[in-house]
Design an enzyme around this catalytic site. Sequence first.
Site, short mmCIF file in Angstrom:
data_model
loop_
_atom_site.label_atom_id
_atom_site.label_comp_id
_atom_site.label_asym_id
_atom_site.label_seq_id
_atom_site.Cartn_x
_atom_site.Cartn_y
_atom_site.Cartn_z
NE ARG A 1 -1.73 2.01 3.46
CZ ARG A 1 -1.62 1.96 4.78
NH1 ARG A 1 -2.28 1.07 5.48
NH2 ARG A 1 -0.82 2.80 5.42
CG HIS B 1 -6.24 2.68 6.48
ND1 HIS B 1 -6.39 1.37 6.11
CD2 HIS B 1 -7.41 3.06 7.04
CE1 HIS B 1 -7.61 0.96 6.47
NE2 HIS B 1 -8.25 1.97 7.02
CE1 TYR C 1 1.29 3.33 8.74
CE2 TYR C 1 0.07 5.08 9.84
CZ TYR C 1 0.20 4.19 8.79
OH TYR C 1 -0.75 4.15 7.81
#
Lengths: 374, 423
Positions: A268, A272, A281
């Site tokens: 990805r 998100h 992160y």
Amino acid sequence: MLRPSASSDIRNDIRSTELLVQLLNPDGDRVPDPEFDHWVADVTGEQLRSLYEDMLVVRRIDTEATALQRQGELGLWPPLLGQEAAQIGSARALRADDFVFSSYRENAVAYCRGVQMGQLLAVWRGTALSGWNPFDVGMATPAVIIGAQTLHATGYALGCLQDGVDSVAVAYFGDGATSEGDVSEAMVFAASFQAPVVFFCQNNQWAISEPVALQAHRSIADRAPGFGIPSLRVDGNDVLAVMAATRIALDRARSGGGPTFIEAVTYRMGPHTTSDDPTRYRDPAELERWAAKDPISRLRAYLEHEGLLTEEFEASVKAKTDDVARELRAACLALDPPHALSVFDNVYTSAHSVLERQKSQYAAYLAMFEEVAE
Amino acid sequence: MSELRDFRLPDLGEGLTESEIVAWRVAVGDTVELNQIIAEVETAKALVELPSPFAGVIGALYAEPGQVVQVGAPLVGFEAEESAEVPAQDAEARSQAPDAAAPVQREAVLVGYGPKIDGGSRPRRKARSAGWLERPDTAHDSRSHRPAPPLRKLASDLGVDLDAVTGSGTGGLITRDDVRRHATAPPATAARETRTPIQGVRKLTAQAMVASAFTAPHATEFLTIDVTPSMELRERLKTSSAFRGERLTMLTVVAKAVCLAAARTPVVNSRWDEKADEIVQFGYINLGIAAATPRGLMVPNVKDAQGLDLLSLARALTALVERAREGKSTPAELGGGTISITNIGVFGIDAGTPILNPGEAAILAMGAVRRAPWEYHDAVALRHVMTLSLSFDHRLVDGSEASRFLADVGTILSDPGMLLTMV
């Protein structure tokens, strides 16, 4: 629709899941594989070009939808940036009578199934509770409940068995979903009844902000054999490998071989959703490593090597992506909020006295605003 | 000029009420394409790039970098090209939908990296008072009937504050007629006070002033002088070939005097570095000029002013102040000042206690130049008189040093020839 040219014994084998099936390496070189090659041997140059165009179109849909969200026209958008090959390669292997049960990120799959732009965006714009009629396109509207759609797919596949048809149900889900009980239950039932279902897991390395290694100490594909389901682990950024694996799984399901689990290893590349900031992160070096394995650039290199990447073709792809972006924006802006009374529609198939009373009360209440406007 | 089409700050996450403008990628007058990145914005969740919703020319930027903007508040004004895909009235209707004054309360996010919930700034869902459903106990709510939404909409459409309306219905119930009557009543009941959120330049100015006033012990000295000789010198220079067509103001002359006097008393051009426990003596002068701009007080500075001759200084000051008034000061111009001048004379004021620009040791306020009776050659004559007010940081500047500096500036202005004895 693309069809396999031949069948093979491989469909009944349980292949070592540590091995990653790859037919196109990141440089765009065709990697020969005696077991998988013939599953895509029929793919013509024109079809390769078509896959390339698909991937560029869905990347453009992603970009445009993200822009629309930033402009306040969509409430939210879950980008699939980086997962184009996994979605296009699998979706283009399906037949029209197969049925897809997906999560919210499978917008490329929806595009392949023929979902219209406005239908794709209605939920994200908040003007409808679901975007399309599942039976028009052979794809259920996205499940936001993580992993729930694997149960729906298994149930649908059991129905196919009952009906005696050779349609296949395909469940799309992510690495994070495999930690949900629903996915395990679905696999137990699918194996028990040898249901014609394909569990297509896009391992995009991140379950929102949790890395896959936290949830899977061994490869995710390794889990399926424990349920008695054969599994394949493919390079999810390689559109040909994904297509070959999907065709193997579909062929097995249609011929009574039961379920197959596919782990498409991808990444990805975006957040998100548009509400997420992955830089909080995620190591930027990781993104760089995966950018080098981009699914589109490797197919482009392959096309170039095969002499299929003409200027004329590139211009037509550019025109197509521009058209799609324009169409998407226009379709989005044309989505008006539904009338307030439509909340009562489709609750029951026939008239219901209590609901009718509530509806008339609500209509009277709304009329008070009309008076105000006078 | 065509009317501007406003782009209002959208909710970039799920349920956000505000975002901070980190940087503009465009300026007023720029032509932008659809989806061209126009700004970087930081929300409670993410740093995001804002793509332009229109193709057109940027007509206005309504916020400064660093400013926190409410969701729904205007952000950019476009002189947009009409486009078939975005009918203007649609855009307008959409842009009016969010109400900046009353951000819609929304629940936490369903999926994604949720927002930080920090007390205070995020509006909370109020417990719904029982008053409009049941009879209120006693002192619960002065209004026993909560106005129904249609009535609130009417009030909002007519710009009526319901708290100011006395209800004529049963139990003090406000009726539509009450609202309409209130709307047509003479504006005697117009708001007697208005509340403006403290933000942007106002907030930054306040922070700087508080920081300065409560860390540096200020002392102020005043000196009134006869600046007629400076005025005469200025008149002579203006007719000289070197200065023809140039803007030579009293501010320029004072600025030059400050640079020259600071060379004799360097401590006024220094800084108290509390963290390092050191006094920083600057070997250069970045001369700050307080400027009243449409967006508030700005103190841009001329770099290395000590090395500029009078003509160069005049040009630098003119350009500096013009840029500040147009809102085009660069971050470099606004930072790194070492000593400042504020011209309160332009407002017709004589003297005051200027507050130090944070981090600087001295600030000189120049008052209005007035024709006033003054002792001149043992008689009283009408002369051009001006008062200088010097505030200094008493932690590192002693009274004797400040006095010498101020006296030097005064001497140069009242008798420019005395410079020959100083340098």
